[in-house]
Design an enzyme around this catalytic site. Structure first.
Site, short mmCIF file in Angstrom:
data_model
loop_
_atom_site.label_atom_id
_atom_site.label_comp_id
_atom_site.label_asym_id
_atom_site.label_seq_id
_atom_site.Cartn_x
_atom_site.Cartn_y
_atom_site.Cartn_z
CG ASP A 30 -2.22 0.79 0.94
OD1 ASP A 30 -3.29 0.17 0.85
OD2 ASP A 30 -2.13 2.03 0.78
CE LYS A 35 -6.02 2.21 4.56
NZ LYS A 35 -6.86 2.00 3.40
CB THR A 122 -15.79 -2.62 -9.02
OG1 THR A 122 -15.94 -3.62 -8.00
CG2 THR A 122 -17.02 -2.57 -9.89
CD GLU A 151 -13.62 -10.77 -3.75
OE1 GLU A 151 -12.64 -11.34 -4.25
OE2 GLU A 151 -14.57 -11.39 -3.22
CE LYS A 207 -18.43 -5.86 -7.57
NZ LYS A 207 -18.77 -6.57 -6.35
CG PHE A 252 -29.79 -7.99 -1.43
CD1 PHE A 252 -29.09 -6.80 -1.40
CD2 PHE A 252 -29.12 -9.18 -1.16
CE1 PHE A 252 -27.73 -6.80 -1.11
CE2 PHE A 252 -27.77 -9.19 -0.86
CZ PHE A 252 -27.07 -7.99 -0.83
N GLY A 256 -35.84 -0.56 4.10
CA GLY A 256 -35.01 0.21 5.02
C GLY A 256 -34.81 1.62 4.53
CB CYS A 263 -20.10 -1.74 -3.70
SG CYS A 263 -18.48 -2.31 -3.19
P1 NAD Z 1 -10.21 0.99 -0.16
O1 NAD Z 1 -10.31 2.44 -0.44
O2 NAD Z 1 -10.64 0.48 1.18
O3 NAD Z 1 -8.70 0.50 -0.38
C1 NAD Z 1 -7.92 0.88 -1.47
C2 NAD Z 1 -6.46 0.88 -1.00
O4 NAD Z 1 -5.61 1.01 -2.14
C3 NAD Z 1 -6.09 2.04 -0.07
O5 NAD Z 1 -5.51 1.52 1.11
C4 NAD Z 1 -5.09 2.88 -0.88
O6 NAD Z 1 -4.11 3.49 -0.08
C5 NAD Z 1 -4.50 1.80 -1.78
N1 NAD Z 1 -3.88 2.29 -3.01
C6 NAD Z 1 -4.38 3.11 -3.94
N2 NAD Z 1 -3.50 3.28 -4.93
C7 NAD Z 1 -2.41 2.54 -4.64
C8 NAD Z 1 -1.17 2.30 -5.29
N3 NAD Z 1 -0.87 2.84 -6.47
N4 NAD Z 1 -0.26 1.49 -4.68
C9 NAD Z 1 -0.55 0.94 -3.48
N5 NAD Z 1 -1.71 1.12 -2.85
C10 NAD Z 1 -2.63 1.90 -3.41
O7 NAD Z 1 -11.06 0.28 -1.31
P2 NAD Z 1 -11.88 -1.11 -1.23
O8 NAD Z 1 -13.17 -0.92 -0.52
O9 NAD Z 1 -10.96 -2.20 -0.80
O10 NAD Z 1 -12.22 -1.32 -2.76
C11 NAD Z 1 -11.24 -1.66 -3.72
C12 NAD Z 1 -11.94 -2.06 -5.00
O11 NAD Z 1 -12.72 -3.24 -4.78
C13 NAD Z 1 -12.93 -1.02 -5.54
O12 NAD Z 1 -12.88 -1.03 -6.94
C14 NAD Z 1 -14.26 -1.53 -5.06
O13 NAD Z 1 -15.32 -1.13 -5.90
C15 NAD Z 1 -14.07 -3.03 -5.15
N6 NAD Z 1 -14.93 -3.81 -4.26
C16 NAD Z 1 -15.14 -3.38 -2.98
C17 NAD Z 1 -15.92 -4.14 -2.13
C18 NAD Z 1 -16.17 -3.68 -0.71
O14 NAD Z 1 -17.05 -4.25 -0.06
N7 NAD Z 1 -15.44 -2.69 -0.19
C19 NAD Z 1 -16.48 -5.34 -2.57
C20 NAD Z 1 -16.23 -5.76 -3.87
C21 NAD Z 1 -15.45 -4.98 -4.71
#
Ligand code: NAD
Length: 434
Positions: A30, A35, A122, A151, A207, A252, A256, A263
């Site tokens: 990261d 973090k 995504t 995911e 997705k 679903f 609510g 997402c």
């Molecule tokens: P998040 O914001 O919690 O985490 C993203 C992380 O990536 C951050 O810690 C950021 O510092 C890091 N980052 C960004 N650019 C970087 C780089 N160049 N090098 C290293 N680290 C870097 O995001 P998230 O909720 O984990 O979502 C990530 C993706 O997964 C999104 O596209 C989201 O739509 C998808 N997704 C999320 C969920 C969910 O429930 N949160 C579920 C399915 C899919």
């Protein structure tokens, strides 16, 4: 397999930890030093049930490590996953691909041997192709394939979802990449979880289509709930009567305060933009976005109506502000619309949430944070249940009512019912669709 995971957010960290638990050697990267420092100290930067133990176990086994150094993570890696954020781009609703593009460029500059570059974020249709083009532009000699591996995990149940997925979707363009992805997910394949191999564009669209469908289902039942209120029907029974139909299913279908989270809001907007860009307007999804906004606003009216037309000068206790239970994620939570509206209307708002305070404090200015529901309700004129944390599911309603100046409850998750609330001493109770 040796795997590099870029991004240690809700998806990257859970995926990295779970893949290491499969036996792979995983290095999580990261760019956020805070973090990585926490992770190196064995602390988990997000709240996700069970993640701390699983992480500690795999770190101790020597299969899981953390770094800010992408080059070190890519050294010898068979695959690198991009799991960075794709938030809504300011102004136009598109998915913001800045982080994905930056990650692709960094990978291109750093890679030393054949690697499969897997997009887990995504991303709109065409992005994996864009990732490939970016890498080729930066490093014309690079040996790689791209793969799309969206995911589907849910926050709050993320480990179980990753370990026991309904399906794994893998978009690939070469047998070599398919073999690497097959090896990565072999432990799940052996346990007969279906792996769907497809092309890049199809994987990307699966997705968005899945998330938009779920958002539609929630919004549909929320709209039916409004009709229930008008005609005297009970949404809980309508949902049950619908959900028992195997073609519909009961998930679903809980009415609510509108969908929120990291997402559905951004993915529905991005799909709508994708449709517009390709001259195939996503009319259903566009309507869902509009109706969901109205649902959230209707909740504000509900609270105001319950308080006899005004919350000005009244104390309102809000139970739960995260977008759902078992997460600390506040992104696009209905609370971010509803709470500021109450504050703006002159209410003194007290808030309690088992995990939401760290994120929520900066996002909800002008509220007072309480330690528990009873303290929040002390001398209040109204209690609003916004997130159905277990802590709020079995409240001593009589005790809660006794704490309040005027015992009113807006139960926006339909946890309790009118009769129980009245018996406990609430003089006014409202819920959604009943
Ligand atoms: P998040 O914001 O919690 O985490 C993203 C992380 O990536 C951050 O810690 C950021 O510092 C890091 N980052 C960004 N650019 C970087 C780089 N160049 N090098 C290293 N680290 C870097 O995001 P998230 O909720 O984990 O979502 C990530 C993706 O997964 C999104 O596209 C989201 O739509 C998808 N997704 C999320 C969920 C969910 O429930 N949160 C579920 C399915 C899919």
């Amino acid at each position: 397999m040796k795997i590099a995971m870029i991004g240690t957010g809700y998806v990257g960290l859970v995926s990295g930890v779970c893949l290491s638990d499969f036996g792979h050697e995983v290095v999580c990267v990261d760019k956020d030093p805070r973090k990585i420092d926490m992770l190196l100290r064995g602390e988990v930067p997000i709240f996700e049930p069970g993640l701390d133990q699983l992480m500690a176990k795999n770190v101790a086994a020597g299969r899981l490590s953390f770094t800010q150094d992408l080059a070190a993570a890519l050294d010898g890696a068979d695959a690198v996953f991009i799991a960075v954020g794709t938030p809504t781009r300011r102004g136009d609703g598109h998915a913001d691909l800045t982080y994905v593009t930056a990650a692709a460029e960094e990978i291109a500059r750093t890679m030393t041997h054949y690697t499969v570059v897997v997009t887990k974020s995504t991303v709109p249709v065409g992005t994996n192709q864009m990732v490939a083009d970016t890498i080729r532009r930066v490093r014309p000699d690079a040996e790689f394939d791209v793969a799309s591996n969206p995911e589907f995990l849910r926050e709050g149940a993320a480990i179980d979802d990753f370990m026991r997925p309904d399906r794994i979707v893998v978009g690939v363009t070469s047998d070599r990449a398919r073999a690497v992805m097959g090896e990565i997910y072999r432990p799940l394949f052996l346990r007969e979880f279906p792996i769907l191999y497809t092309d890049l564009e199809t994987a990307e669209l699966i997705k968005y289509a899945a998330n938009a469908f779920l958002a539609t289902k929630i919004t549909f039942i929320n709209e039916i709930a409004q009709l229930c209120e008008r005609v005297g029907a009970n949404i809980k029974e309508v949902s049950r009567g619908m959900g028992l139909d195997g073609r519909i299913g009961n998930k679903f279908l809980h009415a609510g305060p509108g969908y929120g989270g990291s997402c559905f809001p951004k993915d529905t907007k991005a799909l709508a933009r994708m449709g517009q860009d390709h001259a195939v307007p996503m009319q259903i999804v566009e309507t869902v976005i509009k109706v969901n906004d109205e649902v959230k606003r209707r909740m504000i009216d509900k609270v105001v109506d319950l308080c006899e037309g005004s919350v000005n000068g009244k104390t309102v206790a809000v139970l739960g502000v995260t977008f759902k239970p078992n997460t600390d994620d506040m992104r696009d939570a209905p609370a971010l619309t509803i709470v500021p509206a109450l504050v703006g209307a002159g209410a003194k708002v007290r808030v309690v949430d088992p995990q939401g305070k760290a994120e929520g404090e900066a996002l909800l200015p002008g509220v007072h944070w309480a330690d528990d529901a009873y303290k929040a309700a002390h001398n209040a004129d109204c209690v609003v249940i916004l997130t159905e944390w277990n802590e709020f599911r079995a409240l001593d309603l009589a005790k809660l009512a006794r704490k309040m100046t005027v015992a009113r409850m807006a139960d926006l998750r339909n946890i309790y019912n009118q009769a129980d609330a009245a018996k406990a001493g609430f003089i006014a109770y409202t819920s959604v669709g009943r």
